[in-house]
Design an enzyme around this catalytic site. Structure first.
Site, PDB file in Angstrom:
ATOM      1  N   GLU A 122      -2.283  10.830 -30.340  1.00 15.92           N
ATOM      2  CA  GLU A 122      -2.014  12.258 -30.565  1.00 15.92           C
ATOM      3  C   GLU A 122      -0.745  12.685 -29.838  1.00 15.92           C
ATOM      4  O   GLU A 122       0.051  13.483 -30.352  1.00 15.92           O
ATOM      5  CB  GLU A 122      -3.196  13.094 -30.056  1.00 15.92           C
ATOM      6  CG  GLU A 122      -4.443  13.011 -30.896  1.00 15.92           C
ATOM      7  CD  GLU A 122      -4.375  13.920 -32.118  1.00 15.92           C
ATOM      8  OE1 GLU A 122      -3.664  13.558 -33.069  1.00 15.92           O
ATOM      9  OE2 GLU A 122      -5.036  14.959 -32.105  1.00 15.92           O
ATOM     10  N   THR A 175       1.121  20.482 -35.998  1.00 13.45           N
ATOM     11  CA  THR A 175       0.727  20.736 -34.605  1.00 13.45           C
ATOM     12  C   THR A 175       1.955  20.778 -33.705  1.00 13.45           C
ATOM     13  O   THR A 175       2.042  21.600 -32.789  1.00 13.45           O
ATOM     14  CB  THR A 175      -0.261  19.650 -34.133  1.00 13.45           C
ATOM     15  OG1 THR A 175      -1.426  19.699 -34.971  1.00 13.45           O
ATOM     16  CG2 THR A 175      -0.685  19.860 -32.704  1.00 13.45           C
TER      17      THR A 175
HETATM   18  N1  HSE Z   1      -5.496  21.958 -28.881  1.00 12.95           N
HETATM   19  C1  HSE Z   1      -4.509  21.533 -29.841  1.00 12.95           C
HETATM   20  C2  HSE Z   1      -3.610  22.695 -30.193  1.00 12.95           C
HETATM   21  C3  HSE Z   1      -5.208  21.014 -31.052  1.00 12.95           C
HETATM   22  O1  HSE Z   1      -4.133  23.782 -30.409  1.00 12.95           O
HETATM   23  O2  HSE Z   1      -2.393  22.484 -30.242  1.00 12.95           O
HETATM   24  C4  HSE Z   1      -4.291  20.652 -32.170  1.00 12.95           C
HETATM   25  O3  HSE Z   1      -5.048  20.354 -33.325  1.00 12.95           O
END
Ligand code: HSE
Length: 310
Positions: free
Chosen positions: A132, A185
């Site tokens: 990630e 993201t």
């Molecule tokens: N916690 C992360 C964000 C999750 O909100 O950027 C991304 O899917």
């Protein structure tokens, strides 16, 4: 050397859940990705990708979530073999329900199966979170932890990683409405503030604490009141068209809470499955988008299990 394929289902997940940015996550019953793998002589390669949005995903193993996570497992296990991967996307990328996280979780889980299950849960979460970090530009484990472990998870600490899992209430229903809009993201993390005022910190700690209490006691009213975000969702709202109207529509059709899934654009609603089936909420949110010329896909689902061999 080549062996039989192993196939793993890797579920979508909701992250943040209001006050728990980068901390809270919950696995969903559906949708899910399928990640298949078999041993080969060396290296990690993606031999096929199909399904939702797969045409836009990198097959280069240094950029592919599942491959990065699988390679990290092989490295940690000191494996003397490689892995071929086949990926079937059931979760569209850039959706806000942990698409890259599911692939990373599936890649890590299936690689660990091929290594004889050497790595424990926390190490597997680390391998998937590493993927990630590479693909989204920020270390976060709030999608990969629930996708691997199932249920509702909290990241108490990133260094060292400590994940705590709680079983969500039996009657918690979830609707997911995914408008035909993509939010990466990486982009959604770039619009976040780097500092928060103390009053927002107090607001988040209060809501986060009560949300966990509500998860553990099954108090869906308290849960609904606690899914609040004063910082991250407001900073991202401009990336998701009609978000506030969609949330209002969900609440006025009986949702206990309505909020942005992860970094968006999915709109998530919680409802009480003992009182309704969620279809009215899903239809109301979908209508907001359809009336504005935006198609969408919906799921009426529930909290689910983590990665498993199928
Ligand atoms: N916690 C992360 C964000 C999750 O909100 O950027 C991304 O899917």
């Amino acid at each position: 050397m080549s062996e039989e394929w192993k196939k793993v289902a890797a579920p979508a997940s909701i992250s943040n859940l209001g006050p728990g940015f980068d901390v809270f996550g919950m696995a969903l019953e559906e949708p899910y990705d399928l990640v298949c793998a078999r041993r080969c002589d060396e290296g990690v390669s993606v031999v096929s990708m199909e399904g939702l949005g797969s045409e836009g995903l990198p097959s280069d193993p240094s950029e592919n979530s599942a491959a990065i996570a699988a390679a990290e497992v092989l490295r940690r296990c000191d494996a003397d073999f490689g892995i071929e991967l086949r990926i079937m996307k059931g979760i569209r990328p850039c959706s806000g329900i942990g698409s890259s996280g599911a692939s990373a979780a599936g890649g890590a889980y299936v690689a660990n199966l091929l290594c004889g299950g050497i790595l424990g849960e926390t190490e597997l979460v680390l391998c998937a979170a590493y993927a990630e970090e590479v693909t989204s530009g920020g270390l976060h484990a709030d999608n990969v932890a629930p996708s691997l472990l199932g249920g509702f998870t909290m990241i108490r600490s990133y260094a060292p990683l400590e994940v705590v899992k709680v079983a969500p209430p039996q009657n918690l229903g979830v609707t997911v409405v995914m408008p035909d809009v993509e939010v990466s993201t990486k982009e959604a993390r770039q619009v976040l503030p780097s500092e928060v005022p103390v009053r927002d910190l107090v607001f988040h700690v209060g809501n986060a604490s009560c949300l966990v209490h509500a998860m553990m006691t099954g108090d869906l009213d308290l849960l609904g009141r606690s899914v609040k975000d004063a910082v991250f969702e407001p900073a991202r709202a401009h990336l998701v068209p009609h978000l506030n109207d969609a949330k209002d529509a969900a609440r006025s059709h009986g949702a206990k809470a309505a909020f942005l899934g992860g970094s968006g654009p999915c709109v998530i609603s919680f409802f009480d499955r003992s009182m309704m089936d969620g279809s009215g909420i899903a239809a109301a949110v979908r209508d907001v988008y359809l009336e504005n010329g935006i198609d969408c896909q919906t799921w009426i689902t529930s909290p689910g299990a983590g990665c498993r061999e199928v």
